[in-house]
Write an enzyme that holds these catalytic residues in place. Structure first.
Site, mmCIF file in Angstrom:
data_model
loop_
_atom_site.group_PDB
_atom_site.id
_atom_site.type_symbol
_atom_site.label_atom_id
_atom_site.label_comp_id
_atom_site.label_asym_id
_atom_site.label_seq_id
_atom_site.Cartn_x
_atom_site.Cartn_y
_atom_site.Cartn_z
ATOM 1 N N ASP A 100 0.824 -1.215 0.000
ATOM 2 C CA ASP A 100 0.000 0.000 0.000
ATOM 3 C C ASP A 100 0.857 1.264 0.000
ATOM 4 O O ASP A 100 1.867 1.341 0.700
ATOM 5 C CB ASP A 100 -0.892 -0.034 1.254
ATOM 6 C CG ASP A 100 -2.020 0.975 1.165
ATOM 7 O OD1 ASP A 100 -2.232 1.563 0.096
ATOM 8 O OD2 ASP A 100 -2.708 1.161 2.200
ATOM 9 N N GLU B 97 -2.994 -0.335 -8.625
ATOM 10 C CA GLU B 97 -3.866 0.753 -8.185
ATOM 11 C C GLU B 97 -3.083 2.057 -8.254
ATOM 12 O O GLU B 97 -1.935 2.133 -7.816
ATOM 13 C CB GLU B 97 -4.347 0.521 -6.744
ATOM 14 C CG GLU B 97 -5.035 1.759 -6.163
ATOM 15 C CD GLU B 97 -5.977 1.464 -5.007
ATOM 16 O OE1 GLU B 97 -6.732 0.480 -5.082
ATOM 17 O OE2 GLU B 97 -5.943 2.222 -4.030
#
Ligand code: ZN
Length: 473
Positions: free
Chosen positions: A151, A250
């Site tokens: 992340d 992402e």
């Protein structure tokens, strides 16, 4: 039962066929630790129990063996599914509770999800983050697919680190390349390529929405985002284009000081697409404030209008919206569920930590009081890392609260943020002799009260799923 000497986790019993024949593998309690037991050794490093049986500790190398033997214990690419949900488990103990909940809903969990900042603050590694999820999945017998998210990664080195371990998703944080100080006055001259492509055109994105750029808007947006787009294209080509690594991509443009406008969102998505980048999600920065661990702050009707356009843009290019800092955003979840047509990725992290601390307040008021007092003294330091508008004066003094009322502090937004942002300092705090002030006591307590933590997570994360419009299946 040939293994009566072990306290076996029933759901963990699995059989495989390997070159050496069928092997039975399960997890059991061994004192206050969990271990892997196998009736033949398919490659675990551990203690020989005689007759070919082996007892193996929950080490990284044994997690690798487990992932080889039982692919359901390895992360999968779930970001392309209609619904996915990130569960940043900073402590490495929340997955059993998450499993109990996610078994019941039509949404794919991302059990392993940490940023480098979180790794540093908790003194963990990606190996550990991934292995904690693998062991929990094996122990609980969770056979659905689940993901692992590197992340908010910003560098080649970090992306490579996560991918090399088999993380199934990379969230590329483009914020260092987004030039937020660019305006139409100081923006660089518009390139002919962009001018030809965008000016004087109507971009019909469907559902009755048409976007149009003025020259000033286009120049500004190109000035703000061109470098970030170049960075994303570069990272995609380097790691994912040729299939070297199997992971979803992402694009995070949310860590900026101003909300992403629909035109900006469209420009970024179009440029990425036109440059051959295949991505599963974009995380825009939405209007209002998505502060840590508390509900949305801002104009709900504006949010409702804007999420609709963002969702239409995502549908037009066929990716999903990703909602970051999704912990506790209950008042906007219904809009997100509805406007995305229930196709989304939502990330949570801190709220899982807060639920663990709620368990501390419930089961060991003395320890909770010590930590709360320390957090108050550490708040100023912690505030350097987070944007919050916490007012400590709104938190009642501990001396005025009975033990039984301590868990109620987790209904107080200011108390939530106090405990939320100080997690790294709480966990790493040491005594003069070098021992941890809180960490070891906390983990011992959480192990003892695992069921309480599971119930808290099922209730609290379950509320997230319900507000997003999901129903138990
Ligand atoms: Zn983010």
């Amino acid at each position: 039962m040939p293994y009566s000497e072990f306290d076996i986790y029933e759901n963990s019993i699995n059989k495989t066929d390997s070159a050496a024949g069928s092997v039975t593998v399960f997890m059991a309690k061994d004192g206050d630790k969990d271990v892997i037991i196998a009736d033949k050794n398919p490659g675990f490093k551990g203690t020989d129990l005689g007759n070919g049986k082996i007892k193996a500790p929950l080490s990284h190398e044994n997690a690798d063996v487990l992932r080889q033997l039982f692919p359901f214990t390895a992360p999968s690419r779930v970001l392309g599914k209609d619904r996915s949900f990130g569960l940043g488990d900073r402590l490495g103990i929340a997955t059993p509770g998450h499993i109990k909940l996610f078994k019941k809903y039509d949404v794919y969990p991302v059990f392993a999800q940490q940023s480098i900042r979180e790794l540093n603050l908790t003194n963990r590694t990606y190996e550990d983050v991934l292995d904690s999820a693998t062991f929990a999945v094996f122990r609980e017998g969770f056979k659905k697919e689940w993901g692992a998210d590197g992340d908010h990664l910003k560098t080649i080195k970090d992306v490579e680190y996560a991918l090399s371990l088999g993380f199934s998703m990379i969230t590329l944080d483009c914020s260092d390349h987004i030039k937020t100080d660019v305006t139409d006055v100081n923006a660089p001259a518009l390139s002919k390529e962009y001018a030809d492509k965008y000016l004087g055109k109507n971009f019909d994105i469907g559902e009755g929405i048409t976007l149009r750029f003025t020259e000033a808007e286009l120049k500004t947006i190109a000035g703000i985002y061109s470098e970030a787009i170049g960075f994303a294209v570069d990272m995609y080509n380097r790691f994912l284009k040729d299939g070297t690594y199997q992971a979803d991509f992402e694009i995070s443009i949310d860590e900026t000081s101003t909300p992403t406008t629909p035109l900006e969102h469209y420009f970024v998505a179009k440029e990425l697409t036109d440059n051959g980048v295949s991505f599963a999600t974009i995380a825009p920065r939405f209007c209002g404030e998505f502060q840590k661990g508390i509900d949305y702050i801002g104009d709900l009707s504006r949010f409702e209008k804007e999420i609709k356009i963002h969702a239409v843009i995502a549908r037009h290019f066929k990716y999903k919206l990703s909602i970051h800092s999704g912990s506790d955003k209950f008042s906007v979840f219904p809009f997100i569920g509805r406007e995305t047509h229930s196709i989304f990725h939502v990330k949570t992290a801190g709220t899982n930590w807060l639920e663990a601390m709620r368990v501390v307040a419930l089961t060991d008021p003395g320890l909770y009081r010590e930590i709360h007092t320390y957090a108050l003294s550490a708040f100023e330091e912690a505030q350097k890392y987070y944007h919050v508008t916490t007012n400590l004066a709104n938190i009642p003094g501990l001396q005025t609260i009975s033990d039984a009322a301590l868990p109620g502090l987790f209904e107080n937004n200011d108390a939530r943020q106090l405990i939320h942002i100080t997690y790294g300092l709480i966990l790493s705090r040491k005594n003069a002799d070098g021992s941890f002030t809180f960490k070891d006591r906390l983990y011992k307590l959480w192990k003892q009260h695992e069921d309480a933590y599971t119930s808290a997570l099922v209730h609290h994360i379950g509320k997230h799923l319900e507000k997003l419009g999901l129903k138990e299946v």
